[in-house]
Write a protein that holds these residues in place. Sequence first.
Motif, PDB file in Angstrom:
ATOM      1  N   ILE A 135     -55.728  30.123 -10.344  1.00 39.11           N
ATOM      2  CA  ILE A 135     -55.741  31.585 -10.304  1.00 39.11           C
ATOM      3  C   ILE A 135     -57.136  32.077  -9.936  1.00 39.11           C
ATOM      4  O   ILE A 135     -57.314  32.947  -9.077  1.00 39.11           O
ATOM      5  CB  ILE A 135     -55.316  32.184 -11.656  1.00 39.11           C
ATOM      6  N   GLY A 136     -58.157  31.519 -10.602  1.00 38.56           N
ATOM      7  CA  GLY A 136     -59.525  31.933 -10.319  1.00 38.56           C
ATOM      8  C   GLY A 136     -59.909  31.702  -8.872  1.00 38.56           C
ATOM      9  O   GLY A 136     -60.567  32.544  -8.246  1.00 38.56           O
ATOM     10  N   GLY A 137     -59.507  30.567  -8.306  1.00 34.68           N
ATOM     11  CA  GLY A 137     -59.820  30.287  -6.907  1.00 34.68           C
ATOM     12  C   GLY A 137     -59.178  31.276  -5.958  1.00 34.68           C
ATOM     13  O   GLY A 137     -59.770  31.673  -4.945  1.00 34.68           O
ATOM     14  N   LEU A 138     -57.954  31.699  -6.270  1.00 36.32           N
ATOM     15  CA  LEU A 138     -57.271  32.682  -5.426  1.00 36.32           C
ATOM     16  C   LEU A 138     -57.882  34.070  -5.597  1.00 36.32           C
ATOM     17  O   LEU A 138     -58.012  34.826  -4.622  1.00 36.32           O
ATOM     18  CB  LEU A 138     -55.783  32.693  -5.753  1.00 36.32           C
ATOM     19  N   LEU A 139     -58.273  34.411  -6.838  1.00 35.94           N
ATOM     20  CA  LEU A 139     -58.955  35.688  -7.049  1.00 35.94           C
ATOM     21  C   LEU A 139     -60.268  35.732  -6.274  1.00 35.94           C
ATOM     22  O   LEU A 139     -60.628  36.775  -5.695  1.00 35.94           O
ATOM     23  CB  LEU A 139     -59.227  35.900  -8.536  1.00 35.94           C
ATOM     24  N   ALA A 140     -60.994  34.638  -6.269  1.00 45.93           N
ATOM     25  CA  ALA A 140     -62.264  34.598  -5.556  1.00 45.93           C
ATOM     26  C   ALA A 140     -62.077  34.870  -4.069  1.00 45.93           C
ATOM     27  O   ALA A 140     -62.985  35.391  -3.409  1.00 45.93           O
ATOM     28  CB  ALA A 140     -62.939  33.240  -5.766  1.00 45.93           C
ATOM     29  N   GLN A 141     -60.909  34.546  -3.546  1.00 48.43           N
ATOM     30  CA  GLN A 141     -60.634  34.759  -2.129  1.00 48.43           C
ATOM     31  C   GLN A 141     -60.013  36.122  -1.841  1.00 48.43           C
ATOM     32  O   GLN A 141     -59.614  36.390  -0.706  1.00 48.43           O
ATOM     33  CB  GLN A 141     -59.719  33.655  -1.617  1.00 48.43           C
ATOM     34  N   GLY A 142     -59.916  36.965  -2.875  1.00 49.43           N
ATOM     35  CA  GLY A 142     -59.505  38.326  -2.640  1.00 49.43           C
ATOM     36  C   GLY A 142     -58.083  38.682  -2.990  1.00 49.43           C
ATOM     37  O   GLY A 142     -57.681  39.833  -2.804  1.00 49.43           O
ATOM     38  N   MET A 143     -57.307  37.742  -3.486  1.00 51.58           N
ATOM     39  CA  MET A 143     -55.967  38.104  -3.923  1.00 51.58           C
ATOM     40  C   MET A 143     -56.062  38.995  -5.161  1.00 51.58           C
ATOM     41  O   MET A 143     -56.951  38.822  -5.998  1.00 51.58           O
ATOM     42  CB  MET A 143     -55.126  36.864  -4.261  1.00 51.58           C
ATOM     43  N   THR A 144     -55.122  39.926  -5.283  1.00 52.17           N
ATOM     44  CA  THR A 144     -55.069  40.740  -6.488  1.00 52.17           C
ATOM     45  C   THR A 144     -54.500  39.914  -7.633  1.00 52.17           C
ATOM     46  O   THR A 144     -53.885  38.864  -7.424  1.00 52.17           O
ATOM     47  CB  THR A 144     -54.214  41.989  -6.265  1.00 52.17           C
ATOM     48  N   GLY A 145     -54.683  40.414  -8.860  1.00 47.97           N
ATOM     49  CA  GLY A 145     -54.325  39.624 -10.031  1.00 47.97           C
ATOM     50  C   GLY A 145     -52.874  39.213 -10.080  1.00 47.97           C
ATOM     51  O   GLY A 145     -52.558  38.054 -10.381  1.00 47.97           O
ATOM     52  N   PHE A 146     -51.948  40.129  -9.811  1.00 45.93           N
ATOM     53  CA  PHE A 146     -50.535  39.805  -9.914  1.00 45.93           C
ATOM     54  C   PHE A 146     -50.137  38.765  -8.877  1.00 45.93           C
ATOM     55  O   PHE A 146     -49.484  37.763  -9.202  1.00 45.93           O
ATOM     56  CB  PHE A 146     -49.688  41.066  -9.750  1.00 45.93           C
ATOM     57  N   GLU A 147     -50.537  38.976  -7.619  1.00 44.79           N
ATOM     58  CA  GLU A 147     -50.173  38.020  -6.580  1.00 44.79           C
ATOM     59  C   GLU A 147     -50.852  36.671  -6.794  1.00 44.79           C
ATOM     60  O   GLU A 147     -50.251  35.619  -6.568  1.00 44.79           O
ATOM     61  CB  GLU A 147     -50.522  38.578  -5.195  1.00 44.79           C
ATOM     62  N   ALA A 148     -52.107  36.680  -7.247  1.00 43.21           N
ATOM     63  CA  ALA A 148     -52.796  35.414  -7.497  1.00 43.21           C
ATOM     64  C   ALA A 148     -52.128  34.643  -8.617  1.00 43.21           C
ATOM     65  O   ALA A 148     -51.958  33.414  -8.536  1.00 43.21           O
ATOM     66  CB  ALA A 148     -54.262  35.681  -7.851  1.00 43.21           C
ATOM     67  N   ALA A 149     -51.731  35.341  -9.688  1.00 46.82           N
ATOM     68  CA  ALA A 149     -51.070  34.660 -10.803  1.00 46.82           C
ATOM     69  C   ALA A 149     -49.716  34.110 -10.371  1.00 46.82           C
ATOM     70  O   ALA A 149     -49.342  32.985 -10.751  1.00 46.82           O
ATOM     71  CB  ALA A 149     -50.906  35.625 -11.976  1.00 46.82           C
ATOM     72  N   CYS A 150     -48.965  34.886  -9.583  1.00 47.94           N
ATOM     73  CA  CYS A 150     -47.662  34.406  -9.107  1.00 47.94           C
ATOM     74  C   CYS A 150     -47.824  33.185  -8.214  1.00 47.94           C
ATOM     75  O   CYS A 150     -47.130  32.170  -8.370  1.00 47.94           O
ATOM     76  CB  CYS A 150     -46.935  35.517  -8.349  1.00 47.94           C
TER      77      CYS A 150
ATOM     78  N   ALA B  41     -67.372  33.532   2.650  1.00 47.70           N
ATOM     79  CA  ALA B  41     -66.277  34.500   2.779  1.00 47.70           C
ATOM     80  C   ALA B  41     -65.104  34.144   1.881  1.00 47.70           C
ATOM     81  O   ALA B  41     -64.197  34.963   1.703  1.00 47.70           O
ATOM     82  CB  ALA B  41     -65.808  34.568   4.234  1.00 47.70           C
ATOM     83  N   ARG B  42     -65.110  32.946   1.315  1.00 56.60           N
ATOM     84  CA  ARG B  42     -63.988  32.494   0.491  1.00 56.60           C
ATOM     85  C   ARG B  42     -64.277  32.634  -1.006  1.00 56.60           C
ATOM     86  O   ARG B  42     -63.513  32.148  -1.825  1.00 56.60           O
ATOM     87  CB  ARG B  42     -63.632  31.053   0.847  1.00 56.60           C
ATOM     88  N   GLY B  43     -65.358  33.319  -1.338  1.00 54.97           N
ATOM     89  CA  GLY B  43     -65.618  33.644  -2.725  1.00 54.97           C
ATOM     90  C   GLY B  43     -66.359  32.563  -3.487  1.00 54.97           C
ATOM     91  O   GLY B  43     -66.422  31.403  -3.079  1.00 54.97           O
ATOM     92  N   HIS B  44     -66.917  32.973  -4.630  1.00 52.27           N
ATOM     93  CA  HIS B  44     -67.684  32.073  -5.482  1.00 52.27           C
ATOM     94  C   HIS B  44     -67.174  32.243  -6.908  1.00 52.27           C
ATOM     95  O   HIS B  44     -67.304  33.304  -7.512  1.00 52.27           O
ATOM     96  CB  HIS B  44     -69.172  32.419  -5.383  1.00 52.27           C
ATOM     97  N   LEU B  45     -66.602  31.194  -7.423  1.00 49.18           N
ATOM     98  CA  LEU B  45     -65.968  31.211  -8.739  1.00 49.18           C
ATOM     99  C   LEU B  45     -66.937  30.749  -9.811  1.00 49.18           C
ATOM    100  O   LEU B  45     -67.561  29.691  -9.681  1.00 49.18           O
ATOM    101  CB  LEU B  45     -64.728  30.311  -8.734  1.00 49.18           C
ATOM    102  N   LEU B  46     -67.048  31.542 -10.881  1.00 46.85           N
ATOM    103  CA  LEU B  46     -67.796  31.139 -12.069  1.00 46.85           C
ATOM    104  C   LEU B  46     -66.829  30.605 -13.121  1.00 46.85           C
ATOM    105  O   LEU B  46     -65.769  31.190 -13.348  1.00 46.85           O
ATOM    106  CB  LEU B  46     -68.550  32.328 -12.650  1.00 46.85           C
ATOM    107  N   VAL B  47     -67.199  29.522 -13.770  1.00 51.54           N
ATOM    108  CA  VAL B  47     -66.410  28.961 -14.859  1.00 51.54           C
ATOM    109  C   VAL B  47     -67.340  28.727 -16.042  1.00 51.54           C
ATOM    110  O   VAL B  47     -68.385  28.072 -15.897  1.00 51.54           O
ATOM    111  CB  VAL B  47     -65.730  27.635 -14.457  1.00 51.54           C
ATOM    112  N   CYS B  48     -66.974  29.274 -17.196  1.00 49.46           N
ATOM    113  CA  CYS B  48     -67.771  29.049 -18.403  1.00 49.46           C
ATOM    114  C   CYS B  48     -67.364  27.723 -19.042  1.00 49.46           C
ATOM    115  O   CYS B  48     -66.171  27.473 -19.269  1.00 49.46           O
ATOM    116  CB  CYS B  48     -67.547  30.178 -19.404  1.00 49.46           C
TER     117      CYS B  48
END
Length: 500
Positions: A429-444, A236-243
């Motif tokens: 940022i990627g970890g927060l996006l994976a958990q469902g935060m939107t881009g602006f809030e995750a970046a902030c 439920a906390r997302g899965h982050l891909l990193v290249c």
Amino acid sequence: MTCLLSVKEMYAADAAAIAGGVSGLALMEAAGWQVARAIRQRFAPRPVAVLCGPGNNGGDGFVVARLLQGWGWPVRLSLLGDVERLRGDAAAMAARWRGAVHPLDSISLDGAALVVDALFGAGLTRPLDGVARRVVEAILARCLDVVAVDVPSGVDGDSGQVLGVAPQARLTVTFFRPKPGHALLPGRLLCGELVVGDIGIPPSVLEPIAPRCALNTPALWADRFPWPQPEGHKYARGHLLVCGGSTMTGAARLAALAGRRAGAGLATIAAPDEALAVYRADQPGTIVQSLTAWDSLLADPRKNAAVIGPGLGVGEATRRLVLSALAAGKACVLDADALTSFGSDPSTLWAAGGLPVLTPHDGEYPRLFPYQGDRLTRARRAAADSGAVVLLKGPDTVIAAPDGRAAICVNAPPSLATGGSGDVLAGIIGGLLAQGMTGFEAACAAAWIHGDAAQRFGSGLIAEDLIATLPAVWSGLEPIILNLNSSARGPWKTANKHSP
């Protein structure tokens, strides 16, 4: 309160307060009182040179001079221009001053141990010149202590840029809400300590103004922060891909570990076959797969976010990775080489859509965007052009959304200027996006967390230390978020009915 008002918006707030029944004289008296009180709280009585300009900023100075003199401080007041030419509230405050009014010149500073700079406020639009410039240069030459009214004269209230010359203040007192120029460099450094004084403007005036810029504090994103829930699980906390790249392998490893520390339930590094052994020898909690499986990784809906760029290499292969991730609907952070790879044709990236988060520093920004000027203007124009959230990195990092929202960071210490710190930021940022935060809030949120971690660690910081310090940041953040989530929060929650 964290919202920042532009000069135009502050004028509108003043006008709305006056239209609502607060007199201009009352606002000016309160402004002068806030400055005088701040001085009295921080300095022992001493000879003061109060330098007044020809507008309302000068009117505030007349109030400061009158109050300090009434408290027994030796005051010499100097005016740029003639008293007879003052108008409105400034003229009324000048009439209440019972001391001499001297012409402004360098002699105005003789014998002074403290200078009150009430020459020009945040609305100045042209470089200081003439006698005003000579006096400010004399202040700098004499290294005098300065208290600035609103902003140090010569600092643009919207951009923080210096218009010709400006004094270095020890204290700046502004009113109702701060302005972007108080947060952006070099203005922030020239302000010294910043005090925001209440002068009687009701907060309700913010609703029609609908400010779109704020200081980046937890109040901005606390209600959207993905705090772990009792019923939650790693999927439920997302899965982050990193290249990952084949040479600079540390960048992707930093990003992946930071993403996990930021709360992503799982993280996978996709790397070239020749480097797989390096990645697999590190971080046993990070999954490592061949980059040849990239398309199948993207096809898995559970893998919902991606960090692309750190240490990856510049070229067509990186472009394909980015475009395929965006086409697959992944929440993407594009950093470093992922940005530079589109330098010759940024329109291709903008056309891909997907609302990625772009994290350029000042060296990468001009490869994608033609704009110059202050960081707030450049970030906003880039976000509007690209349709992406743009985090423009620097000592006054700005995060801008395509809809015009922007946040300015003021908690980033100089120690963040170290290799790999940007990779860690991208990973958070990627970890927060994976958990469902939107881009602006995750970046902030990530930018604030990044700065807080650096502050907590202190001197000698390297990128790895940021990740090791994240648990302490989380421990300190939890009570802040719980407190904010139990009360009204955020400048757009009450000031803007259309706040997303």
